[in-house]
Design an enzyme around this catalytic site. Structure first.
Site, mmCIF file in Angstrom:
data_model
loop_
_atom_site.group_PDB
_atom_site.id
_atom_site.type_symbol
_atom_site.label_atom_id
_atom_site.label_comp_id
_atom_site.label_asym_id
_atom_site.label_seq_id
_atom_site.Cartn_x
_atom_site.Cartn_y
_atom_site.Cartn_z
ATOM 1 N N PHE A 111 0.818 -1.221 0.000
ATOM 2 C CA PHE A 111 0.000 0.000 0.000
ATOM 3 C C PHE A 111 0.845 1.262 0.000
ATOM 4 C CE2 PHE A 111 0.807 -0.015 4.543
ATOM 5 C CZ PHE A 111 0.619 1.291 4.964
ATOM 6 N N LYS A 112 2.087 1.166 0.458
ATOM 7 C CA LYS A 112 2.939 2.353 0.503
ATOM 8 C C LYS A 112 3.162 2.946 -0.885
ATOM 9 C CE LYS A 112 3.556 1.590 4.928
ATOM 10 N NZ LYS A 112 4.812 1.317 5.589
#
Length: 465
Positions: A111-112
């Site tokens: 998700f980063k």
């Protein structure tokens, strides 16, 4: 929109200056001077926007037109052109009350990427426009480092140094960072845990002379732009579920988190007007945040390595931002509390503030076997393979959501990044080719002890080379 510090000693500054400052020069965290309110009519207008269009709409409330619209549009489109799904963050239905928000379709399968692909583009843009050298410094519990490196590797005018705890990230996470051969990348493998790495980073940013002399910029979620970029997918996910269910009722979001950044992005979305019922904080055996939400006590305990290593964090970087809001935006009180925390290692909030916390949040600390059992259960019942962090989110949703409540749980990483846990469930998975290829590449990293002195020597040598 102007930006101020939670500790009150940074004058009101603009969007680009806030982006470049990262950590407030007074040691606090930067926040917008006011949170924009989005009307129900505007939310209705946004329901059919693409992900990229939604980014532009939300950012328009925060950027003060400091970036020309066409330039910002190009930054956004370039950021998400690397994602493997055209929706960027698609939503999958697991059962009648549970939806999964897939946040792992970026280049490093975590998700980063959603924030850091954009921040990499923005750092490149600012470096070029201002003819400025930028040295990015960050700490990672696994995913931030790979995503940040991917966002700026090989970019002119930018160098990036990432600290990660030696032996405390998954093998794939380590390979994603250390197989990068670009000369503008430095990986420091630090003896200790993530909290040790993060403490050193914060101390270096708090040293204003060192920060200025070495052109330091932040990639961790101490940087407000990281939070803002993550806020977008809460809106997007809500709109997708509304279209699937036909109901515009408030939803729960279950968020696996260790640094409080991802769930703070959800809190910001709620404050902006997104119909959110409960924000369910999912953590693991390092459950300082669960205790805070249940008891109003924030106190680190003994560090434990778990099946969900990206959440193996005791001191949450973004917690101060939430304290600022739940304690009525009182910077003097925040300064007092954070000074007390540094001195005594504990924060206790009053009962009325705890009552407000519990209206907005629920929490569940997922134990190791519970995490593995959740992976096995959902693979058997739905055919869906969760990574151990996403499994913590789903497990917390199962425990904390009401029977008739619809919850969106955040799937923060692809299971291939954490095969150590998947294998313990007796599940054999097929790695994506991009991850499979990592195992045959040479690694490049520098091992250092946990002393700030040795890390500073490595950084100065790298930045000045």
């Amino acid at each position: 929109m102007e930006y101020i510090s939670t500790r009150g000693n940074v004058g009101k500054i603009g969007f680009i200056d806030a982006f470049l400052m990262g950590l407030g020069d007074d040691g606090g965290l930067l926040v917008p001077s006011e949170i924009p309110a989005i009307s129900a009519a505007k939310l209705k207008e946004w329901q059919n926007l693409s992900y990229q269009e939604l980014v532009l709409e939300i950012f328009s409330y925060y950027t003060n037109d400091e970036i020309p619209q066409e330039d910002l549009k190009k930054l956004v489109n370039d950021s998400y052109s690397t994602f493997r799904d055209p929706e960027v963050t698609p939503v999958r239905k697991l059962n009648d009350s549970l939806y999964l928000l897939e946040l792992f379709h970026g280049p490093t399968f975590a998700f980063k990427d959603i924030a850091l692909q954009f921040m990499g583009q923005l750092y490149t843009y600012v470096s070029r426009k201002q003819n400025k050298t930028i040295h990015i410094l960050g700490a990672t519990s696994g995913d931030t480092g790979a995503s940040a490196i991917e966002g700026v590797r090989g970019k002119e005018g930018i160098k990036i140094a990432i600290l990660h705890p030696n032996g405390k990230v998954s093998k794939v996470q380590e390979l994603q960072m250390t197989t990068v051969q670009d000369s503008n990348v430095l990986n420091l493998s630090v003896e200790g845990n993530f909290d040790d790495c993060q403490r050193i980073i914060k101390d270096l940013f708090a040293d204003l002379d060192f920060k200025a002399n070495n052109h330091l910029c932040a990639i961790n979620s101490i940087n407000f732009v990281r939070i803002l970029a993550q806020t977008v997918y809460y809106f997007y996910a809500y709109f997708q579920v509304v279209k699937q269910t036909g109901s515009e009722q408030p939803l729960n979001f279950s968020v696996p988190t260790g640094n409080f950044g991802d769930i703070f992005a959800g809190y910001l979305a709620k404050r902006m007007g997104l119909p959110v019922n409960k924000l369910i904080l999912a953590t693991n055996e390092n459950n300082i945040l669960e205790r805070f939400i249940q008891e109003g006590v924030y106190k680190p305990g003994g560090f434990r390595s778990t099946y969900s290593p990206s959440m193996d964090i005791q001191v949450a970087s973004n917690f101060e931002r939430y304290l600022y809001y739940v304690l009525d935006e009182n910077p003097a009180q925040i300064r007092e509390l954070m000074d007390g925390f540094k001195r005594d290692g504990e924060i206790v909030i009053p009962a009325d503030a705890l009552a407000r916390v519990q209206v907005e949040f629920a929490a569940h600390g997922v134990q190791g076997q519970e995490c593995l059992d959740t992976i096995s259960k959902y693979k058997t019942e739905t055919g869906y393979l969760l990574d151990p962090h996403s499994a913590c989110g789903v497990a917390a949703s199962d425990v904390r959501s009401g029977a008739q409540e619809v919850t969106i749980s955040l799937a923060t990483a692809h299971p291939a990044k954490f095969n150590e846990a998947i294998a313990l469930c007796g599940i054999e998975q097929q790695f994506p080719e991009q991850i499979e290829a990592l195992f045959s590449k040479p690694q490049r990293q520098t091992q250092v002890d946990g002393s700030a002195e040795e890390i500073v020597r490595e950084l100065v040598q790298f930045y000045n080379a």
